[in-house]
Design an enzyme around this catalytic site. Sequence first.
Site, PDB file in Angstrom:
ATOM      1  CG  ASP A 313       7.528 -11.931  21.915  1.00 51.24           C
ATOM      2  OD1 ASP A 313       8.501 -11.199  22.463  1.00 51.24           O
ATOM      3  OD2 ASP A 313       7.925 -12.716  21.055  1.00 51.24           O
TER       4      ASP A 313
HETATM    5  C1  BGC Z   1      11.116 -12.483  20.847  1.00 49.85           C
HETATM    6  C2  BGC Z   1      11.142 -12.734  22.325  1.00 49.85           C
HETATM    7  C3  BGC Z   1      12.349 -12.112  23.129  1.00 49.85           C
HETATM    8  C4  BGC Z   1      11.625 -10.513  23.052  1.00 49.85           C
HETATM    9  C5  BGC Z   1      12.868  -9.730  24.016  1.00 49.85           C
HETATM   10  C6  BGC Z   1      10.912 -10.889  20.950  1.00 49.85           C
HETATM   11  O1  BGC Z   1      11.200 -10.382  19.659  1.00 49.85           O
HETATM   12  O2  BGC Z   1      10.231 -12.873  20.318  1.00 49.85           O
HETATM   13  O3  BGC Z   1      11.713 -14.224  22.136  1.00 49.85           O
HETATM   14  O4  BGC Z   1      12.359 -12.898  24.324  1.00 49.85           O
HETATM   15  O5  BGC Z   1      11.865 -10.208  21.886  1.00 49.85           O
HETATM   16  O6  BGC Z   1      13.993  -9.820  23.423  1.00 49.85           O
END
Ligand code: BGC
Length: 819
Positions: A313
Site C-alpha cells: 500500500d
Molecule cells: C490506500 C489505498 C490506495 C492507495 C493509493 C492508500 O492510502 O490505502 O487503498 O490504493 O493509497 O492511492
Amino acid sequence: MKVITKSKMKVFSALLLSVGIGTSFLSGQESGSMQKIIVDGIEFLDLNKNGKLDKYEDTRLPESKRIDDLMSRLTLNEKIDLVMGTGMKGFEGLIKDMVVGGTEYLVPGAAGTTFPLEKYGIPAVVMTDGPAGVRISPTRKNTNKTFYATGFPVGIALASTWNSPLVQSVGEAMGNEVLEYGSDIQLAPAINIMRNPLCGRNYEYYSEDPLISGKIAASMINGIQKNGSGVSLKHYAANNSEKNRMELNVHVSQRSLREIYLRGFEIAVKESNPATIMSSYNKINGVYTSADYDLLTTILRNEWGFKGLVMTDWLGGYSKGLEALKGNASEHYTSQQLKAGNDLLMPGIALQKQDILNDLKSGTLKEKDLNVCVKRILEMVFASQKMKNYQFSNNPDLKAHASIARLAATEAMVLLENKQQALPITSSSNKLAVFGSYSYNFVAGGTGSGDVNKAYVVSLTDGLLNAGFKIDSDLSAIYKSFVNQEVLKIKEKLKADPMNLVPLIPQPQVDIATIRKSALQNDLAILTIGRSSGEMDDRKIQDDFYLTKDEIGLIDNVSREFHSLNKKVIVVINVGGPVDIASWSNKVDGILQAWLPGQEGGNAVADVLTGKVSPSGKLTITFPIKYEDVSTARNFQGFPADNPTDVVYEEGVYVGYRYFNTFNVKPAYEFGYGLSYTQFEYSNLKINNSDFTKEVSVSIDIKNIGKTSGKEAAQLYLSAPAGKIDKPVKELKAFAKTKLLLPGETQTLTMVINPKDLASFYTDKSSWIADKGTYKIEVGASALDSRQTTTFNLEKDIVVEKVNNVMNPKEKITELKPR
Ligand code: BGC
C-alpha cells in the site's frame, strides 16, 4: 504486436524528466533517436540501432523467453529502479525523496506507475484507484476536455445486491474506463472484513462475511480484467480499522485469520486470478504484512497458487507512519519486504534504494531475491495494455456506464421497514415534503482514495423531481441555503487541512409551524440521514453511529405532525454502513438503506420509492440494536485509545452474525435481511449427491407469491457438528439470486458447496477438517429467516486440506468461546 512509436518515446522521456529525485535514478539510461525496423512484415522499434532485434523485443517469442532475455541485460541499478514504483505528484513536500512519476504526463490524477526503462522500451504501467470507479483528475492543463469517470455505488452497496453477474457487469464497465483512460491496474476491489460497524473504510469493503466478500470480489475482478486491464485486490490483510493504520499491530489467532480474515482473499484469488495484490499497512502478530513471508509467499503463493505480483500500500511498512517518511524512519524493512514476496514498493523513496544497496553489499539481500521481484514486475508490465501500445480513446461511454451504475445502485438498496405498505409511494401521493440536510447534498461515495471525480451526483431531490414528484419549495429553500453555506464552510476547512475527514453537515432549525404547514400541504414526508467516512480515521459512536440530537428531534417532529394528519414518513439512510435505527424506527413508516449509491443515487432511490423496481438488496453487515452489542465494541481500535499500536482480536471467529447468532444477541436487522414489495416461497430443497468428499449441488425452488415482480437473494447456511473445537452456529456457504420473477413465477436456484465449506481450521493439526457427524443445511431469506432445511451425515472425519503452521500470535490470545 509491439510497436513503440516515436511519440510514445517522447512520453517516456518526459516521464523520466519528471522523476523527482532525478539523476541518480537515471544513470545508464540512453536517449537519442530510435528507428523502426520491419521483420516478417511486423514493425518493431529498433532499440539497438543496429538493425538486429533482441530476443526480448521479438513479439513472436513467448513472453517468458522475452522476459528472461531482458532480465539478463538489466543492470543492478535498473533492477532496483524497477522494484521502486513512482507516486503521485503533489506529495513530494510531504514525503522526502519519493519517486514522483509520470502520472501527470500519462494519466493525471492516477495513484502511481511502475518505473519505466526507456532504453529497453519498457513503459510505465499506470495504476488508478479505486473500488467505486477510476480516480483520475477531471481536468487537465491545455485542454477544455473533461475526464470524468463514472461514480459507481461503493463496495458495501455492490455486495448488498447479492448479484454476482450484476457486479461483474459493473466490473466490465469500470474496466473499460481503466482501459480507455490509459490506466493498466485498477487498485480495487477492497475486501477487508467489516469487523466493526465503525471502520472508516467499511463503505469500500463488501461484508463482515468472507464468503460473500470473496465471491463478489471474484465477479468484480473477472469483470474488470475482461478488458485486458489488471486489478490490485486489497488490502491483504486484517486492515480492519483506520486509526493509526500504518503502525497498528493486529494480534490474531491463526484460525481466525484463515477462517475470517484471509478466506475472502483465498476465494477471490482462486476464482478470478487477480493480476496483483496490495499488502496492507498494518502488522499481523508483530510483522508488517508487506514484510511477512508466510502471508505473501507460504500462504498466498505456495498454498493458494497466486501467480501475480504483490505491491505495498502507498508507503506501507513504516512504523512511524507519514511522519517518519519525512525523512526520519527509525525502522524500515525494504529488503525484508522484497524477500517476503512484496515485489513492488509503492511509491519508492530514496532511502529504500539505499537500503537495497546496503543490504546487497552486506549479503542480507541477494541479487537472486531481487530477480524474483523484478521478474514478476516484468510479467505484469509485459501483460499490460501499455506494453501492447493500446491506443486508448480517453472517451469511454459514460452514458452507458451511468445506466449500469443506476441499475446496480437500485438493486443495492435494502428496504428495512415498510409498515402497512407505506412503500411504494402510491400515484396519488405526488407532493413531497423533503427534510434533512443530506436530502439536498446526497453523498455518492466515501472520501480518500475510494472517491471518484464524477461529472455529477443526482441528489435525492433531483431524483424525486426526475421521477415526476413535486417537492415543497418553501422547505427546499430553507434547506438549500443552509446546506450551501455549510458545504462552503466544510470546503474551506478541507482546504486548510486536506487530511481532515469531511465533517457532518448539521441540520437547520426548522420550526414546528413550518413542519405543520408542510404536513398540511404535502402527501408524504421523506427525510434523509447522511454520513461521510473515509481513510485515516474511523467513524464515531456518538453523533455518527447514534444520530445527533437534532436529527432525532427532526424525526420526532416530522413524524408527529405528519402522523397527526394520517400521512406517512419515510427515512432514507445515506450512509456506507450501519447507524442506530432501533431507537427511533417505531416513529416512522418506511426505512430505506440507500448506502452511498454513486452518481446516480437520487434516481436509484426514486426507482425504489416509486416501485419502478422492487427492492432486492440485503444486508452484508449486521445492524445492531446498540453499538455495545457488537462483539468488537470494546476492542475495536485497540490500545492505547488515543494512539493505538496494538489490537487483540479476542472475539476470535465470532465476528458479525457469527457472534449474534451463536451468542443469541438480537440484532436490529440481521445479516442477509432485506424486504421486498412482494413475497417469496421457498420449497423443494434438494441435495443432488451425497458424496461430501466432492462438490455438492443444492437446489431450491423460489416462487413469487406476491402481487408485484421482484428478485430474491437466497442464502445457504451450514451448521457443522461440534467436533473438538467450538464453531459458529451457522455460516454462509453459498448464495444465489433469482432473475426478475413475475407474480406466480418460480425459478430453481442451484448453489454449490465443496468439502472445504464443511471444514473448520484446526490449528493443532494445521488442517481444515470436516468433523464427522450431522450437518444441517438451511436455505433462507436471511441469517435468521430459515425457510427450508435438510441434514446429512459424515461417517468419519475428512482432512480436507493440510497446510503450513504459520502466522501464529507470539503470545496466547484468550478468545471468546460460547459456553
Ligand atoms: C490506500 C489505498 C490506495 C492507495 C493509493 C492508500 O492510502 O490505502 O487503498 O490504493 O493509497 O492511492
